[in-house]
Enzyme design. Sequence first.
Site, PDB file in Angstrom:
ATOM      1  N   GLU A  43      33.887-101.979 -72.459  1.00 27.64           N
ATOM      2  CA  GLU A  43      33.451-101.597 -73.803  1.00 27.64           C
ATOM      3  C   GLU A  43      32.180-100.752 -73.725  1.00 27.64           C
ATOM      4  OE1 GLU A  43      32.269-100.953 -77.518  1.00 27.64           O
ATOM      5  OE2 GLU A  43      34.275-101.662 -77.021  1.00 27.64           O
ATOM      6  N   ALA A  44      32.165 -99.647 -74.498  1.00 26.88           N
ATOM      7  CA  ALA A  44      31.005 -98.740 -74.469  1.00 26.88           C
ATOM      8  C   ALA A  44      29.800 -99.332 -75.183  1.00 26.88           C
ATOM      9  CB  ALA A  44      31.384 -97.400 -75.107  1.00 26.88           C
TER      10      ALA A  44
ATOM     11  N   HIS B  52      39.350 -96.291 -91.752  1.00 25.64           N
ATOM     12  CA  HIS B  52      40.657 -96.736 -91.251  1.00 25.64           C
ATOM     13  C   HIS B  52      41.376 -95.614 -90.487  1.00 25.64           C
ATOM     14  CE1 HIS B  52      40.634 -99.734 -94.870  1.00 25.64           C
ATOM     15  NE2 HIS B  52      39.851-100.126 -93.878  1.00 25.64           N
TER      16      HIS B  52
ATOM     17  N   ALA C 226      41.708-104.281 -81.075  1.00 27.31           N
ATOM     18  CA  ALA C 226      42.917-104.409 -80.264  1.00 27.31           C
ATOM     19  C   ALA C 226      42.601-104.869 -78.843  1.00 27.31           C
ATOM     20  CB  ALA C 226      43.672-103.083 -80.233  1.00 27.31           C
TER      21      ALA C 226
END
Length: 526
Positions: free
Chosen positions: A44-45, A463, A24
């Site tokens: 972002e990690a 998911h 996303a």
Amino acid sequence: MHPELLAETVRPHYDFIVCGGGTAGCVIARRLAEDPEASVLLIEAGGSDRVPAVIDSTLWMSNIGGERDWGYKAQPGPSLNGRTPVLPMGKVLGGGSSINGSIWARGHRHDYDDWAEAAGDPGWGYEAVLGIYRRIEDWQGPPDAHRRGTGGLLTVQQPQDPIPLVPALMQAASAIGIPAVDDINGAAMEGEGGCGLANVLVQDGNQRVSMAATYIHPFLGRPNLDVLLCAEVTRITFDGRRASGIEFVRRGQRHRVRAGREVVVSLGAINTPKLLMLSGIGDDAQLRRHGIATRQHLPGVGRNFQDHILLAGCCWEYVTPEPPRNNAAEFVFYAKSDAALRTPDLMPVLEETPFASEVIAQRYDVPKGAASAWTLAPGLARPDSRGEVLLASADPFAAPLIHANFLAEPSDMKAMVRCVELCREIGNSAVCEPFRRREVFPGDLKGRALEDFIRNAAGTYFHQSGTARMGRGDDAVVDGALRVYGTEGLRVADASIMPSIATGNTMAPTVVIAERAAELLRAAHR
């Protein structure tokens, strides 16, 4: 680390901060940065996605449990006989879209119409979502002008030259009333389902089409977009009720950045509720237990956890070994466990290898080698069981407690029993006989023995969703515009906002959520 992916210097202020460079987050950051007047930070990690195990889509399984996976596990519970199934989640630019099996499953008509009803917003309905799919897809399969798009950013195709078993499985499924269809994402997902080739996001052979490669890489170097890797967001900061920015840690150093317009949280259904709770948004009693001051009492944060259940079995040994091709998961079917159901609730997938849980591997003589066996893995598309994500402590680097509650509801077990029966009927059919030396597991189990097998074989489809539910009512977290209730300048946009999990792999619906979020943000700040 590839320097072109890394903003080494971060500005003190951006218009928009997108937390999480996953499926996303990559979409949202790109769409916001398409306006040259808007400054965007994507944080972002994980590290770079420009590594062979990501770029080559056939190597996807090598990422699970490694450095590009958060490595989370569910808490033990009686419904899985005390087992602690792994819950893989991407920790790399592109997130799940960089490490998953590349399956593009668009979801069922009813998924989106149900979301629209929950949100009170027809913009989430099926016909509206079809417009997004048509715009973003470059579909290489059978033409369908109403449902499929061409010329969009995302190359979507069917697996090329699937293994010889696949046509036999289609024939066997059709014989028991699960018809083979030309496009499993077409008319079949408006009705009763069917079987066919999974759609995959690959191009130029087996090159992965991730959201990082598609949305972000072409925009790297633009002056209004900074992408910061290996940086973990620890808290959202506020001025009163308005989200004012974030705090993050990178290489042991703490940093703070301000957001002039909005903060968007796209950390996935485990880390999104974790960050909200660390920032004082969640159930008041839970927050106080960890000494966190409550900024907004939202008891739904972390609740409504859902995941598709994937069963490690039914498995057959090959007569002649057959190496996996493409994404090693070329065949899928959607069916109903009960004809009275409104929507297909079963979604088994072919695993072109022997596939067993830790318990099943000990109890059965499982063939060795990737080409030695094939598994028709039963899958549950619409589970009734719900779990929750809780903080373990106020330490932002402590893994949260994930109570997945797989198979906790008797209806889920009933559906999985039916799914095993269907998979065994297909796999043991006459048409599949040339491809099986023996049935490895489960065999003809009944009653409690079969239920025990299912509890020992059950795991995740990767998911995770639902933990920051979109909708109305006491346990909703975001409204139809994805704004976090009780706050300003803060939205959530990832699979955690799904009121109910989509029917099928969740990457495609998550891209739709992100595209819609970007539309809403641009409209609000134009």
